[in-house]
Design an enzyme around this catalytic site. Structure first.
Site, PDB file in Angstrom:
ATOM      1  N   VAL A   1       0.867  -1.179   0.000  1.00  0.00           N
ATOM      2  CA  VAL A   1       0.000   0.000   0.000  1.00  0.00           C
ATOM      3  C   VAL A   1       0.899   1.223   0.000  1.00  0.00           C
ATOM      4  CG1 VAL A   1      -1.983  -1.037   1.169  1.00  0.00           C
ATOM      5  CG2 VAL A   1      -0.161  -0.030   2.534  1.00  0.00           C
ATOM      6  N   SER A   2       0.353   2.331  -0.484  1.00  0.00           N
ATOM      7  CA  SER A   2       1.118   3.571  -0.400  1.00  0.00           C
ATOM      8  C   SER A   2       1.050   4.061   1.045  1.00  0.00           C
ATOM      9  CB  SER A   2       0.520   4.628  -1.336  1.00  0.00           C
ATOM     10  OG  SER A   2      -0.729   5.054  -0.837  1.00  0.00           O
ATOM     11  N   THR A   3       1.904   4.997   1.368  1.00  0.00           N
ATOM     12  CA  THR A   3       1.927   5.515   2.742  1.00  0.00           C
ATOM     13  C   THR A   3       0.610   6.195   3.094  1.00  0.00           C
ATOM     14  OG1 THR A   3       3.066   7.420   1.802  1.00  0.00           O
ATOM     15  CG2 THR A   3       4.414   5.793   2.922  1.00  0.00           C
TER      16      THR A   3
ATOM     17  N   GLU B   1      -2.467   5.107   1.999  1.00  0.00           N
ATOM     18  CA  GLU B   1      -3.518   4.103   2.187  1.00  0.00           C
ATOM     19  C   GLU B   1      -3.435   3.403   3.546  1.00  0.00           C
ATOM     20  OE1 GLU B   1      -4.399   2.202  -2.097  1.00  0.00           O
ATOM     21  OE2 GLU B   1      -2.289   2.213  -1.532  1.00  0.00           O
TER      22      GLU B   1
END
Length: 199
Positions: free
Chosen positions: A8-10, A12
């Site tokens: 996940v991105s930071t 999300e």
């Protein structure tokens, strides 16, 4: 062995959806990462690929969890296949361990090659157009010869960024930056040096 990869991105933050799906799929080991997709350095992904053995299958929630672009994804899958391993994406109907999945991925690879050819042609046209116009105002202060050439190409690609017929985006700022291997801030610096109006 099935090996899972979740990212996940930071922004999300939440990996639980992907983790649950990978566990249901029977992954014995799951590598997880909280890092933006545009980041080239993804240590857990690299660690997973480095330890792959023949017969292993990497399972991911979606293909965009793995690759930053189609080209990046194709290179990654080629590396996985070179190790005798396969790739399965739960939400993209891709499974390179099956003949149909291999065919689908070969189509992806062909599209990536087509994309490379188009970018190469645009770059060549950009350099020729820039040379035909000649330099604007001499050498920009603080830019090397290589940077000047990149600035000329960046200007041409940026100006060709939208189709004049329908206004649709041809090449985004992110794609230009990836192609030239520069940061967004550097692109804008080059454009200012070339006297380009930034939209």
């Amino acid at each position: 062995m099935k090996i899972g990869y979740a990212r996940v991105s930071t922004k999300e933050q939440n990996l639980s959806l992907q983790m649950d799906a990978l566990e249901r799929e029977g992954c014995k080991q799951i590598f997880q990462e909280k890092i933006g997709g545009a980041k080239a350095d993804r240590p857990q992904l690299r660690k997973m690929i480095d330890q792959l053995r023949e017969g292993d299958v990497i399972v991911t929630w979606k293909l965009d969890r793995l690759g930053r672009s189609l080209r990046d994804l194709v290179n990654l899958v080629n590396e996985i296949q070179d190790k005798g391993a396969g790739l399965k994406s739960l939400n993209d109907s891709i499974d390179t361990t099956t003949p149909q999945g291999k065919l689908t991925f070969h189509l992806f690879a062909s599209l990536a090659e087509f994309e490379r050819d188009i970018i190469r042609e645009r770059t060549k046209a950009g350099l020729e157009a820039a040379r035909a116009r000649g330099r604007k105002g001499g050498r920009p202060k603080g830019l090397s010869k290589e940077a000047q050439n990149k600035a000329m190409v960046a200007e041409t690609l940026y100006k060709q960024g939208r189709d004049p017929n329908d206004g649709k985006e041809i090449m985004s700022v992110t794609e230009i930056c990836n192609h030239l291997g520069i940061a967004r801030s550097t692109l804008y610096k080059y454009l200012r040096f070339r006297g380009v109006e930034i939209k």
